[in-house]
Design a protein around this motif. Structure first.
Motif, mmCIF file in Angstrom:
data_model
loop_
_atom_site.group_PDB
_atom_site.id
_atom_site.type_symbol
_atom_site.label_atom_id
_atom_site.label_comp_id
_atom_site.label_asym_id
_atom_site.label_seq_id
_atom_site.Cartn_x
_atom_site.Cartn_y
_atom_site.Cartn_z
ATOM 1 N N VAL A 16 0.781 -1.184 -0.137
ATOM 2 C CA VAL A 16 0.105 -0.009 -0.012
ATOM 3 C C VAL A 16 0.671 1.388 -0.149
ATOM 4 C CG1 VAL A 16 -2.078 -1.020 1.335
ATOM 5 C CG2 VAL A 16 -0.433 -0.046 2.399
ATOM 6 N N CYS A 17 2.090 1.145 0.105
ATOM 7 C CA CYS A 17 3.076 2.405 0.323
ATOM 8 C C CYS A 17 2.886 3.102 -1.182
ATOM 9 C CB CYS A 17 4.355 2.140 0.592
ATOM 10 S SG CYS A 17 5.471 3.547 0.468
ATOM 11 N N PRO A 18 2.404 4.364 -1.255
ATOM 12 C CA PRO A 18 2.213 4.943 -2.403
ATOM 13 C C PRO A 18 3.522 5.439 -3.241
ATOM 14 C CG PRO A 18 1.651 6.411 -0.601
ATOM 15 C CD PRO A 18 1.976 4.936 0.198
ATOM 16 N N ARG A 19 4.542 5.469 -2.450
ATOM 17 C CA ARG A 19 5.926 5.779 -2.977
ATOM 18 C C ARG A 19 6.830 4.490 -3.116
ATOM 19 N NH1 ARG A 19 6.722 11.334 -2.589
ATOM 20 N NH2 ARG A 19 9.127 10.957 -2.470
ATOM 21 N N ASN A 20 6.329 3.320 -2.953
ATOM 22 C CA ASN A 20 7.088 2.341 -2.960
ATOM 23 C C ASN A 20 8.346 2.116 -2.317
ATOM 24 O OD1 ASN A 20 5.007 0.871 -4.640
ATOM 25 N ND2 ASN A 20 5.710 2.053 -6.305
ATOM 26 N N LEU A 21 8.055 2.413 -0.951
ATOM 27 C CA LEU A 21 9.498 2.599 -0.141
ATOM 28 C C LEU A 21 9.850 1.369 0.514
ATOM 29 C CD1 LEU A 21 8.877 6.306 0.773
ATOM 30 C CD2 LEU A 21 10.520 5.417 -1.030
ATOM 31 N N ILE A 22 8.746 0.600 0.695
ATOM 32 C CA ILE A 22 8.900 -0.712 1.746
ATOM 33 C C ILE A 22 9.068 -2.069 0.842
ATOM 34 C CG2 ILE A 22 7.759 -1.972 3.576
ATOM 35 C CD1 ILE A 22 6.141 0.691 4.129
ATOM 36 N N GLU A 23 9.949 -2.834 1.313
ATOM 37 C CA GLU A 23 10.262 -4.031 0.563
ATOM 38 C C GLU A 23 10.315 -4.983 1.610
ATOM 39 O OE1 GLU A 23 13.240 -6.064 -2.738
ATOM 40 O OE2 GLU A 23 13.237 -3.854 -2.304
ATOM 41 N N VAL A 24 9.751 -6.161 1.406
ATOM 42 C CA VAL A 24 9.958 -7.419 2.203
ATOM 43 C C VAL A 24 10.843 -8.371 1.626
ATOM 44 C CG1 VAL A 24 8.830 -9.199 3.521
ATOM 45 C CG2 VAL A 24 7.899 -7.182 3.191
ATOM 46 N N LYS A 25 12.048 -8.748 2.088
ATOM 47 C CA LYS A 25 12.660 -9.628 1.788
ATOM 48 C C LYS A 25 13.220 -10.840 2.564
ATOM 49 C CE LYS A 25 15.384 -7.436 -2.249
ATOM 50 N NZ LYS A 25 16.650 -7.155 -2.729
ATOM 51 N N GLU A 26 13.018 -12.047 2.497
ATOM 52 C CA GLU A 26 13.218 -12.880 3.584
ATOM 53 C C GLU A 26 12.436 -12.630 4.722
ATOM 54 O OE1 GLU A 26 17.116 -14.037 3.472
ATOM 55 O OE2 GLU A 26 17.362 -14.079 1.422
ATOM 56 N N SER A 27 13.134 -12.473 5.804
ATOM 57 C CA SER A 27 12.707 -11.990 7.263
ATOM 58 C C SER A 27 13.267 -10.595 7.489
ATOM 59 C CB SER A 27 12.936 -13.216 8.316
ATOM 60 O OG SER A 27 12.514 -14.344 8.025
ATOM 61 N N THR A 28 13.096 -9.901 6.457
ATOM 62 C CA THR A 28 13.467 -8.479 6.654
ATOM 63 C C THR A 28 12.641 -7.453 6.092
ATOM 64 O OG1 THR A 28 15.755 -9.353 6.627
ATOM 65 C CG2 THR A 28 15.369 -6.660 6.396
ATOM 66 N N LEU A 29 12.214 -6.302 6.655
ATOM 67 C CA LEU A 29 11.508 -5.251 6.136
ATOM 68 C C LEU A 29 12.344 -4.244 5.872
ATOM 69 C CD1 LEU A 29 8.400 -4.616 5.862
ATOM 70 C CD2 LEU A 29 8.669 -3.274 7.690
ATOM 71 N N ILE A 30 12.590 -3.922 4.447
ATOM 72 C CA ILE A 30 13.411 -2.736 3.971
ATOM 73 C C ILE A 30 12.807 -1.496 3.871
ATOM 74 C CG2 ILE A 30 15.013 -2.367 2.267
ATOM 75 C CD1 ILE A 30 15.399 -5.346 1.858
ATOM 76 N N PHE A 31 12.995 -0.455 4.391
ATOM 77 C CA PHE A 31 12.279 0.761 4.384
ATOM 78 C C PHE A 31 13.122 1.908 4.059
ATOM 79 C CE2 PHE A 31 10.327 4.506 6.862
ATOM 80 C CZ PHE A 31 9.169 4.786 5.937
ATOM 81 N N ASP A 32 12.865 2.733 2.863
ATOM 82 C CA ASP A 32 13.668 4.019 2.685
ATOM 83 C C ASP A 32 13.040 5.155 3.431
ATOM 84 O OD1 ASP A 32 14.938 5.963 1.724
ATOM 85 O OD2 ASP A 32 14.568 5.614 -0.280
ATOM 86 N N GLU A 33 13.523 5.472 4.585
ATOM 87 C CA GLU A 33 13.096 6.543 5.350
ATOM 88 C C GLU A 33 13.152 7.894 4.958
ATOM 89 O OE1 GLU A 33 13.467 6.303 9.791
ATOM 90 O OE2 GLU A 33 14.477 4.325 9.463
ATOM 91 N N SER A 34 14.318 8.066 4.044
ATOM 92 C CA SER A 34 14.673 9.321 3.617
ATOM 93 C C SER A 34 13.455 9.718 2.693
ATOM 94 C CB SER A 34 16.004 9.178 2.837
ATOM 95 O OG SER A 34 16.086 8.493 1.763
ATOM 96 N N GLU A 35 12.893 9.043 1.848
ATOM 97 C CA GLU A 35 11.837 9.412 1.106
ATOM 98 C C GLU A 35 10.464 9.506 1.712
ATOM 99 O OE1 GLU A 35 12.397 10.844 -2.112
ATOM 100 O OE2 GLU A 35 14.644 10.609 -1.714
#
Length: 54
Positions: A16-35
């Motif tokens: 649902v992230c409108p800027r596509n800043l969150i990604e789930v890889k394996e057991s990790t949530l990757i989030f680009d806080e700067s954007e």
């Protein structure tokens, strides 16, 4: 955004992230806080409230 220890890595927030800043890889949530623009869409959709605004 704060990710609490009980995140299930379901990917609902990434979907649902409108800027596509969150990604789930394996057991990790990757989030680009700067954007992030603090829309809280990811926080609202989390089924187990593992996300919260700072």
């Amino acid at each position: 955004m704060i990710v609490k220890d009980w995140c299930m890595f379901c990917g609902e927030c990434a979907g649902v992230c409108p800027r596509n800043l969150i990604e789930v890889k394996e057991s990790t949530l990757i989030f680009d806080e700067s954007e992030c623009r603090d829309c809280s869409t990811c926080v609202k959709v989390c089924p187990i409230t593992a996300l919260e605004k700072e």
